[in-house]
Scaffold this motif. Structure first.
Motif, short mmCIF file in Angstrom:
data_model
loop_
_atom_site.label_atom_id
_atom_site.label_comp_id
_atom_site.label_asym_id
_atom_site.label_seq_id
_atom_site.Cartn_x
_atom_site.Cartn_y
_atom_site.Cartn_z
N ARG A 1 -6.85 -3.03 -6.87
CA ARG A 1 -6.52 -3.47 -8.04
C ARG A 1 -4.88 -3.47 -8.25
N LYS A 2 -4.42 -2.29 -7.84
CA LYS A 2 -3.03 -2.04 -7.91
C LYS A 2 -2.04 -3.10 -7.06
N VAL A 3 -2.65 -3.35 -5.86
CA VAL A 3 -2.02 -4.17 -4.68
C VAL A 3 -2.09 -5.65 -5.14
N ASN A 4 -3.34 -5.95 -5.97
CA ASN A 4 -3.56 -7.30 -6.38
C ASN A 4 -3.40 -8.56 -5.48
N GLY A 5 -4.48 -9.09 -4.97
CA GLY A 5 -4.49 -10.15 -4.23
C GLY A 5 -5.06 -9.93 -2.87
N VAL A 6 -4.96 -8.78 -2.52
CA VAL A 6 -5.50 -8.43 -1.10
C VAL A 6 -6.81 -8.55 -1.05
N CYS B 1 0.85 -1.31 0.00
CA CYS B 1 0.08 0.00 -0.05
C CYS B 1 0.98 1.24 0.12
N LEU B 2 1.92 1.10 0.86
CA LEU B 2 2.64 2.66 0.82
C LEU B 2 3.60 2.59 -0.57
N ILE B 3 3.75 1.66 -1.16
CA ILE B 3 4.66 1.82 -2.27
C ILE B 3 3.69 2.15 -3.37
N ALA B 4 2.41 1.60 -3.51
CA ALA B 4 1.37 2.06 -4.59
C ALA B 4 0.98 3.37 -4.36
N MET C 1 -8.84 -7.24 4.61
CA MET C 1 -7.33 -6.93 4.82
C MET C 1 -7.11 -5.80 4.30
N LEU C 2 -7.15 -5.19 3.10
CA LEU C 2 -6.75 -3.80 2.58
C LEU C 2 -7.64 -2.78 3.64
N SER C 3 -8.81 -2.93 3.88
CA SER C 3 -9.33 -2.11 4.88
C SER C 3 -8.79 -1.97 6.33
N GLN C 4 -8.31 -3.14 6.84
CA GLN C 4 -7.68 -3.15 8.10
C GLN C 4 -6.14 -2.47 7.91
N THR C 5 -5.47 -2.63 6.78
CA THR C 5 -4.28 -2.28 6.62
C THR C 5 -4.23 -0.61 6.58
N THR D 1 -2.52 9.84 -5.17
CA THR D 1 -4.09 9.43 -4.48
C THR D 1 -4.60 8.36 -5.39
N LEU D 2 -5.14 7.60 -4.70
CA LEU D 2 -6.02 6.55 -5.31
C LEU D 2 -7.13 6.16 -4.67
N ARG D 3 -8.07 5.89 -5.21
CA ARG D 3 -9.47 5.54 -4.59
C ARG D 3 -9.18 3.94 -4.31
N TYR D 4 -10.14 3.42 -3.34
CA TYR D 4 -10.02 2.19 -2.47
C TYR D 4 -9.94 1.10 -3.68
N SER D 5 -10.73 1.29 -4.81
CA SER D 5 -10.74 0.18 -5.62
C SER D 5 -9.39 0.20 -6.76
#
Length: 136
Positions: free
Chosen positions: A69-74, A53-56, A78-82, A61-65
């Motif tokens: 997609r960029k992080v791929n596989g999360v 997430c930090l690297i992405a 887990m993304l919300s918690q992170t 700025t990115l929207r949640y979706s």
């Protein structure tokens, strides 16, 4: 106890990292104690999803979706918690717009940009040296 003007003028800025102090703290084992707050933040920053997430978000700025997609596989959970953890640590900023459907964006704070550059350096080092990992 008072400090002289010379001492005050030559003292490092409070935000500057004094390598000797840092090394002494590491030798003393502050990170190795269970009470160290840095351990919790370290676990958020160095988790797989935290790092990605930090690297992405270094690119902007990115929207949640878009981030998912960029992080791929999360997973969504887990993304919300992170993101909540990184936001709580002051690394990520969440901006929610009062529209329907909901529009939420994420970006890095200045503190997050600094952390992301260190995380990205570690990821770059790993990708460059992955061939050295033994095939066990």
């Amino acid at each position: 106890m008072t400090t002289s003007r010379l001492e005050a003028a030559t003292a490092p800025a409070p935000s500057a990292v004094d390598e000797r102090t840092l090394t002494a703290k590491l030798r003393r084992g502050d990170l190795f104690t269970g009470r160290c707050k840095a351990r919790e933040v370290l676990s958020h920053v160095t988790s797989l999803w935290g790092m990605l997430c930090l690297i992405a978000l270094r690119d902007g700025t990115l929207r949640y979706s878009e981030l998912r997609r960029k992080v791929n596989g999360v997973s969504e959970k887990m993304l919300s918690q992170t993101l909540q953890r990184l936001e709580g640590d002051g690394l990520v900023r969440r901006t929610a717009y009062p529209v329907i459907p909901p529009h939420v964006e994420y970006d890095l704070t200045s503190f997050g940009q600094e952390a992301a550059s260190h995380v990205a350096a570690l990821a770059d080092w790993l990708e460059l040296n992955l061939h050295k990992v033994p095939k066990a």
